[in-house]
Design a protein around this motif. Structure first.
Motif, mmCIF file in Angstrom:
data_model
loop_
_atom_site.group_PDB
_atom_site.id
_atom_site.type_symbol
_atom_site.label_atom_id
_atom_site.label_comp_id
_atom_site.label_asym_id
_atom_site.label_seq_id
_atom_site.Cartn_x
_atom_site.Cartn_y
_atom_site.Cartn_z
ATOM 1 N N CYS A 144 43.470 38.129 44.515
ATOM 2 C CA CYS A 144 44.412 37.460 43.596
ATOM 3 C C CYS A 144 45.843 37.868 43.946
ATOM 4 C CB CYS A 144 44.115 37.844 42.152
ATOM 5 S SG CYS A 144 42.461 37.428 41.592
ATOM 6 N N ILE A 145 46.655 36.891 44.342
ATOM 7 C CA ILE A 145 48.039 37.156 44.725
ATOM 8 C C ILE A 145 48.972 36.347 43.838
ATOM 9 C CG2 ILE A 145 49.744 36.849 46.560
ATOM 10 C CD1 ILE A 145 47.486 37.353 48.557
ATOM 11 N N GLU A 146 49.989 37.008 43.331
ATOM 12 C CA GLU A 146 51.010 36.308 42.547
ATOM 13 C C GLU A 146 52.083 35.803 43.494
ATOM 14 O OE1 GLU A 146 54.219 36.980 38.889
ATOM 15 O OE2 GLU A 146 52.742 38.541 39.351
ATOM 16 N N GLY A 147 52.177 34.468 43.640
ATOM 17 C CA GLY A 147 53.159 33.871 44.520
ATOM 18 C C GLY A 147 54.406 33.443 43.770
ATOM 19 N N PHE A 148 55.265 32.668 44.460
ATOM 20 C CA PHE A 148 56.504 32.209 43.844
ATOM 21 C C PHE A 148 56.228 31.217 42.713
ATOM 22 C CE2 PHE A 148 58.266 33.281 48.147
ATOM 23 C CZ PHE A 148 59.091 34.307 47.718
ATOM 24 N N HIS B 253 45.692 35.135 39.984
ATOM 25 C CA HIS B 253 44.824 35.684 38.944
ATOM 26 C C HIS B 253 44.301 34.595 38.015
ATOM 27 C CE1 HIS B 253 47.085 39.232 40.317
ATOM 28 N NE2 HIS B 253 45.996 39.912 39.973
ATOM 29 N N SER B 254 45.056 33.500 37.909
ATOM 30 C CA SER B 254 44.615 32.398 37.043
ATOM 31 C C SER B 254 43.438 31.639 37.650
ATOM 32 C CB SER B 254 45.779 31.445 36.762
ATOM 33 O OG SER B 254 46.234 30.848 37.959
ATOM 34 N N TYR B 255 43.111 31.923 38.910
ATOM 35 C CA TYR B 255 41.999 31.248 39.578
ATOM 36 C C TYR B 255 40.799 32.166 39.804
ATOM 37 C CZ TYR B 255 45.330 27.514 40.426
ATOM 38 O OH TYR B 255 46.253 26.503 40.257
ATOM 39 N N LYS C 150 47.257 45.672 40.323
ATOM 40 C CA LYS C 150 47.430 46.626 39.224
ATOM 41 C C LYS C 150 48.541 46.186 38.275
ATOM 42 C CE LYS C 150 48.125 51.566 38.352
ATOM 43 N NZ LYS C 150 48.345 52.898 38.990
ATOM 44 N N ASN C 151 49.560 45.492 38.801
ATOM 45 C CA ASN C 151 50.709 45.073 37.991
ATOM 46 C C ASN C 151 50.633 43.603 37.586
ATOM 47 O OD1 ASN C 151 52.131 47.638 38.192
ATOM 48 N ND2 ASN C 151 52.395 47.115 40.353
ATOM 49 N N ARG C 152 49.429 43.080 37.491
ATOM 50 C CA ARG C 152 49.221 41.671 37.140
ATOM 51 C C ARG C 152 49.704 41.377 35.721
ATOM 52 N NH1 ARG C 152 44.825 44.642 36.885
ATOM 53 N NH2 ARG C 152 43.591 44.650 34.948
ATOM 54 N N VAL D 30 37.728 45.011 41.770
ATOM 55 C CA VAL D 30 38.505 46.219 42.035
ATOM 56 C C VAL D 30 39.981 45.928 41.852
ATOM 57 C CG1 VAL D 30 36.773 47.117 43.654
ATOM 58 C CG2 VAL D 30 38.691 45.775 44.524
ATOM 59 N N GLU D 31 40.723 46.983 41.600
ATOM 60 C CA GLU D 31 42.158 46.884 41.340
ATOM 61 C C GLU D 31 42.901 47.704 42.392
ATOM 62 O OE1 GLU D 31 44.102 47.261 37.146
ATOM 63 O OE2 GLU D 31 44.128 49.276 38.040
ATOM 64 N N ILE D 32 43.949 47.117 42.988
ATOM 65 C CA ILE D 32 44.783 47.858 43.934
ATOM 66 C C ILE D 32 46.249 47.715 43.544
ATOM 67 C CG2 ILE D 32 43.101 47.565 45.802
ATOM 68 C CD1 ILE D 32 44.948 45.507 47.071
ATOM 69 N N GLU D 33 47.087 48.512 44.165
ATOM 70 C CA GLU D 33 48.493 48.602 43.766
ATOM 71 C C GLU D 33 49.271 47.309 44.002
ATOM 72 O OE1 GLU D 33 51.687 50.099 41.982
ATOM 73 O OE2 GLU D 33 49.854 51.290 42.242
ATOM 74 N N ASP D 34 49.054 46.665 45.127
ATOM 75 C CA ASP D 34 49.861 45.493 45.486
ATOM 76 C C ASP D 34 49.002 44.575 46.355
ATOM 77 O OD1 ASP D 34 51.654 43.641 46.585
ATOM 78 O OD2 ASP D 34 53.297 45.089 46.674
#
Length: 503
Positions: free
Chosen positions: A41-45, A50-52, A68-70, A90-94
């Motif tokens: 899950c990547i937060e883009g522009f 995460h919504s998918y 982790k900062n979602r 799993v959760e990672i930093e970035d």
């Protein structure tokens, strides 16, 4: 591969599930998820991956990696999702930063099985990359290419979405190269790829810096020139040898950055460097419009013909020559490759038997068009006839500026359509006319691009140059309701065949 192996050397926290899950692919686009995929899950522009996550779960992904900062998906929601679909989460930093590490693990570090040659800079990346690959191929080294025009992987050309693809596509292509026995990869490395960690962890055999001009300053790219150059310089953080154009306005900054990081080889047309081109002269050989120069260095001294016109292509050739020297390529091989080089949509010649210099080029702004037209003056005995349009839903200023440049530097202009998109083609053309009307340049309008190309080819006389500008390597044309196949080279060749057949 097990999920635990895919996450090797990455700090993570298990929210739910089993790390022994078998992973069949790594995806960041939920539409490509298949049974067994790891969805990152990547937060883009504009879109937050995460919504998918639920959509990926429904497609039977084995595991999901969240940031982790979602801003979306609480741990309770993730646990519920994991329980319903038997996922490991799993959760990672970035997630964006470490996507490259995940892909490197999954593709068994394909990058370390290749000699990788990176090229960055505002201009010249594409042509230099093609030159360098041509040199390596001529020396019997199977070499891939990743860049703006196309990707060439295991001998197959594919469409390029980005100058430098996302890490998932990049590592996948490198994996295919290694499995097919390739030795090397030449790649254009964009400032965005460096900024957004698409090339994180990749080590370059050589890293080349061509030049820096004001470009890519936008909300979703770089806020200012300082950010732009700072991102470009990152290419030298992980390379065996740097290659720098010392004629660039920022060369001092680049060389200072390289100190203590990597050794550097320099090239120049105007001053002192390890490799210097002198006594440049325009020359045509058959239908090929090119440039001859004298190469001076401690390593190579020779006269070289590069089958592309202009001083800027001498710079590109020098950059490629520097890497060829480092790799020990024979000078005769280098000369032959440069004498035969052709780059899609970059001063690409169209053969004909009526003595007209017909070129297709990507020049799609005023500065690029001015540079090309100034160069072509030295190769043209007769008139310069320019065919161009401007893209819709883009800067109107560009239209005025390109019209003015063509009016000043062309003997005749055929104004046509480019990619009108959602704008009326004639409204765009009217803006171009506003610019060209400031000059004494002669022009006419033909909105149909195919007819405009044919018109220019048929009006040209022996010794004239026809420049078809703006689209270059693009093989499509975008209208408000459709996208059609359209290739300037194809249409120019058809116009030549038609003219030759009418004789």
């Amino acid at each position: 591969m097990r999920l635990s192996e895919v996450l090797d050397n990455i700090k993570f926290e298990v929210i739910s599930g089993d790390l022994n899950k078998e992973i069949t692919s790594v995806e960041y686009d939920s539409r490509k998820v298949m049974v067994g995929s790891l969805f990152v899950c990547i937060e883009g522009f504009t879109v937050d991956g995460h919504s998918y996550a639920a959509q990926a779960a429904k497609k039977f992904a084995s595991a999901i990696v969240v940031d982790k900062n979602r801003k979306l998906l609480t741990k309770d929601e993730l646990n519920e999702l994991a329980g319903e679909y038997h996922l490991c989460i799993v959760e990672i930093e970035d997630t964006h930063k470490y996507l490259a590490d995940i892909c490197a693990n999954f593709y068994e570090h394909a990058d370390k099985r290749l000699s990788i040659y990176g090229i960055t800079g505002t201009k010249g990346k594409t042509t230099t990359a093609f030159m360098l690959r041509e040199i390596f191929e001529a020396s019997y080294r199977d070499t891939g290419l990743i860049g703006t025009v196309c990707n060439i992987i295991a001998g197959k050309k594919t469409h390029a979405e980005h100058t430098t693809p996302e890490a998932r596509e990049l590592f996948s292509m490198m994996d295919v190269l290694t499995r097919n026995g390739a030795e090397g990869l030449v790649m254009e490395v964009s400032s965005q790829a460096l900024k957004l960690d698409r090339v994180r962890g990749i080590r370059y055999k050589t890293a080349a810096f061509t030049n820096l001009y004001e470009d890519h300053i936008a909300p979703n790219e770089h806020p200012d020139m300082e950010d732009y150059i700072s991102c470009k310089l990152k290419i030298f953080d992980n390379c065996d040898m740097g290659i720098v154009n010392v004629d660039s306005d920022v060369s001092d900054r680049v060389l200072e950055y390289c100190k203590g990081k990597t050794d550097v080889i320099t090239y120049s047309v105007e001053g002192k460097a390890d490799f210097v081109a002198k006594n440049l002269r325009a020359e045509r050989r058959g239908h090929v419009t090119g440039t001859v120069f004298e190469l001076e260095s401690e390593f190579y001294k020779d006269e070289i013909f590069v089958a592309l016109p202009g001083k800027f292509n001498v710079y590109n050739a020098l950059c490629a020559i520097c890497t060829a020297y480092i790799e020990g390529v024979d000078m005769d091989v280098v000369k032959k490759a440069l004498a035969e080089i052709s780059v899609p949509g970059r001063m690409q010649p169209v053969e004909n038997n009526f003595g007209v210099n017909i070129l297709v080029d990507y020049a799609h702004n005023a500065a690029a068009l001015e540079s090309v037209l100034e160069t072509l003056k030295g190769y043209t005995e007769g008139k310069i006839i320019t065919v161009f349009g401007c893209g819709g839903n883009r800067s109107r200023t560009r239209r005025f500026e390109m019209g003015e440049v063509s009016g000043k530097l062309s003997d005749y202009t055929v104004i046509t359509s480019d990619n009108p998109r959602k704008e009326e083609p004639m409204a765009i053309i009217d803006d171009i006319i506003t610019g060209i009307s400031k000059t004494d340049g002669k022009y006419e309008v033909e909105a149909d691009r195919s007819k405009a190309i044919s018109l220019a080819v048929n009006m040209a006389c022996k010794g004239d140059t026809v420049l078809i500008a703006g689209k270059g390597h693009e093989d499509y044309q975008i209208f408000s309701d459709k996208t059609i196949h359209f290739d300037d080279i194809e249409h120019a060749r058809n116009a030549v065949i038609e003219r030759e057949g009418n004789k």
